[in-house]
Design a protein around this motif. Structure first.
Motif, short mmCIF file in Angstrom:
data_model
loop_
_atom_site.label_atom_id
_atom_site.label_comp_id
_atom_site.label_asym_id
_atom_site.label_seq_id
_atom_site.Cartn_x
_atom_site.Cartn_y
_atom_site.Cartn_z
N ARG A 148 122.71 -55.17 86.18
CA ARG A 148 121.54 -54.60 85.52
C ARG A 148 121.43 -53.09 85.64
O ARG A 148 120.51 -52.49 85.09
CB ARG A 148 120.26 -55.23 86.08
CG ARG A 148 120.09 -56.68 85.69
CD ARG A 148 118.72 -57.20 86.08
NE ARG A 148 118.42 -57.02 87.47
CZ ARG A 148 118.64 -57.91 88.43
NH1 ARG A 148 119.19 -59.05 88.13
NH2 ARG A 148 118.32 -57.65 89.67
N HIS A 149 122.33 -52.45 86.35
CA HIS A 149 122.28 -51.00 86.54
C HIS A 149 123.65 -50.40 86.21
O HIS A 149 124.67 -50.93 86.67
CB HIS A 149 121.88 -50.64 87.96
CG HIS A 149 120.53 -51.15 88.32
ND1 HIS A 149 120.34 -52.41 88.85
CD2 HIS A 149 119.31 -50.60 88.18
CE1 HIS A 149 119.04 -52.60 89.03
NE2 HIS A 149 118.39 -51.52 88.64
N LEU A 150 123.66 -49.31 85.43
CA LEU A 150 124.91 -48.71 85.00
C LEU A 150 124.88 -47.21 85.27
O LEU A 150 124.05 -46.48 84.70
CB LEU A 150 125.10 -48.96 83.49
CG LEU A 150 126.38 -48.43 82.86
CD1 LEU A 150 127.61 -49.15 83.41
CD2 LEU A 150 126.31 -48.62 81.34
N PRO A 151 125.75 -46.73 86.17
CA PRO A 151 125.81 -45.29 86.41
C PRO A 151 126.37 -44.55 85.20
O PRO A 151 127.36 -44.98 84.60
CB PRO A 151 126.78 -45.17 87.60
CG PRO A 151 126.86 -46.54 88.20
CD PRO A 151 126.62 -47.49 87.06
N ILE A 152 125.73 -43.45 84.84
CA ILE A 152 126.20 -42.60 83.75
C ILE A 152 126.90 -41.42 84.41
O ILE A 152 126.29 -40.64 85.14
CB ILE A 152 125.02 -42.12 82.86
CG1 ILE A 152 124.18 -43.31 82.38
CG2 ILE A 152 125.53 -41.27 81.71
CD1 ILE A 152 124.94 -44.34 81.55
N VAL A 153 128.21 -41.32 84.16
CA VAL A 153 129.04 -40.35 84.86
C VAL A 153 129.61 -39.33 83.89
O VAL A 153 130.08 -39.69 82.80
CB VAL A 153 130.20 -41.08 85.60
CG1 VAL A 153 131.14 -40.10 86.25
CG2 VAL A 153 129.63 -42.05 86.62
N GLU A 154 129.57 -38.08 84.33
CA GLU A 154 130.20 -37.01 83.56
C GLU A 154 131.04 -36.20 84.54
O GLU A 154 130.53 -35.73 85.57
CB GLU A 154 129.15 -36.12 82.90
CG GLU A 154 129.75 -35.09 81.96
CD GLU A 154 128.69 -34.42 81.10
OE1 GLU A 154 128.96 -34.21 79.92
OE2 GLU A 154 127.61 -34.11 81.63
N VAL B 22 121.40 -43.17 86.40
CA VAL B 22 121.66 -44.61 86.43
C VAL B 22 120.67 -45.23 85.47
O VAL B 22 119.46 -45.03 85.60
CB VAL B 22 121.48 -45.20 87.86
CG1 VAL B 22 121.66 -46.71 87.83
CG2 VAL B 22 122.47 -44.56 88.82
N ILE B 23 121.18 -45.96 84.49
CA ILE B 23 120.32 -46.60 83.51
C ILE B 23 120.23 -48.09 83.87
O ILE B 23 121.21 -48.70 84.30
CB ILE B 23 120.83 -46.39 82.07
CG1 ILE B 23 119.80 -46.86 81.05
CG2 ILE B 23 122.17 -47.05 81.85
CD1 ILE B 23 120.08 -46.40 79.64
#
Length: 193
Positions: free
Chosen positions: A29-35, A42-43
Motif C-alpha cells: 500500500r505504500h510506494l516510495p517515489i525516488v529520483e 512515499v505515496i
C-alpha cells in the motif's frame, strides 16, 4: 522491513494509474517515489484514494458504477469468513493464506469484521498474548458499528465513505445478507485500470 534490494520504487513521472498497478501487483500500500539516489516522497493507497475521491466529487464520471458492477468485474461476490468461535491467530493465518485484508466474522447475533489493522493495533503492538489464545470477538468491529454498503450503491460514494471514515474495507449487503466485501484497492484498481 523490506530489504533495500527488494524495494519497489517509482520515478516522479509515474501516473497514479502506474502507481496503483505497481502496488496491486506487489500487494503493498505504500510506494516510495525516488529520483536519483533519494526518496522524494512515499505515496499510499489512501493518498491516491483521497485524490480520486476529490476528483470524482468535482467531475463525476458519466454513468455511475455500482458496487454490483465492481464485484462482477472482480469475478463475482467474495469474502473470507470465519465463525465467531475462531481465534485471532486463525484469522491472521486465513488473511495471509487468502491474501485478504479483512475477514467477516459470523455469529448468531449478526456479523463483525476483523482487519489486518485490528490485529496490528490491538494485538501485535502489545505482544502480550499468543494470538491463538485471543478470541476474534475481542478485537473485531461488531455489526452495529460496521459500515456497510448496498450492492446498488455507487462505488464513488463508497470511496468517499472509506476516505472520510479512515477504513479500507466495506461489507456489501443485499437484501439484509452480506454478499461480499469491497476494498479501497478494489475501487482504485477499477477506476484506474
Amino acid at each position: 522491513m523490506t530489504p533495500k534490494s527488494s524495494l519497489i520504487t517509482a520515478p516522479p513521472s509515474f501516473t497514479l494509474d502506474q502507481c496503483v498497478k505497481a502496488m496491486h501487483a506487489g500487494s503493498f500500500r505504500h510506494l516510495p517515489i525516488v529520483e536519483g539516489t533519494g526518496v522524494r516522497a512515499v505515496i499510499s493507497m489512501r493518498d491516491i484514494a483521497q485524490h480520486v475521491a476529490s476528483a470524482l466529487a468535482k467531475a463525476p464520471v458519466g454513468q455511475p458504477t455500482t458496487v454490483r458492477e465492481l464485484m462482477e468485474a472482480k469475478g463475482g461476490p467474495s469474502c473470507v469468513e470465519l465463525p465467531s468461535s475462531s481465534s485471532v491467530g486463525a484469522a491472521v493465518e486465513m488473511m495471509r493464506s487468502t491474501r485478504a485484508g479483512s475477514i467477516l466474522i459470523s455469529s448468531s447475533e449478526g456479523f463483525g469484521i476483523i482487519t489486518e489493522r485490528d490485529y496490528l493495533t490491538k494485538v501485535a503492538v502489545y505482544d502480550e498474548a499468543n494470538p491463538h489464545d485471543i478470541p476474534v470477538t475481542d478485537i473485531m468491529t461488531t455489526s452495529p458499528y460496521v459500515k456497510t454498503v448496498s450492492a446498488t450503491g455507487r462505488i464513488s460514494d463508497c470511496l468517499s465513505l472509506m476516505v472520510a471514515g479512515g477504513f479500507r474495507h466495506l461489507p456489501v449487503v443485499d437484501k439484509a445478507e452480506v454478499v461480499g466485501v469491497i476494498s479501497m484497492r478494489d475501487i482504485l484498481h477499477y477506476f484506474l485500470k
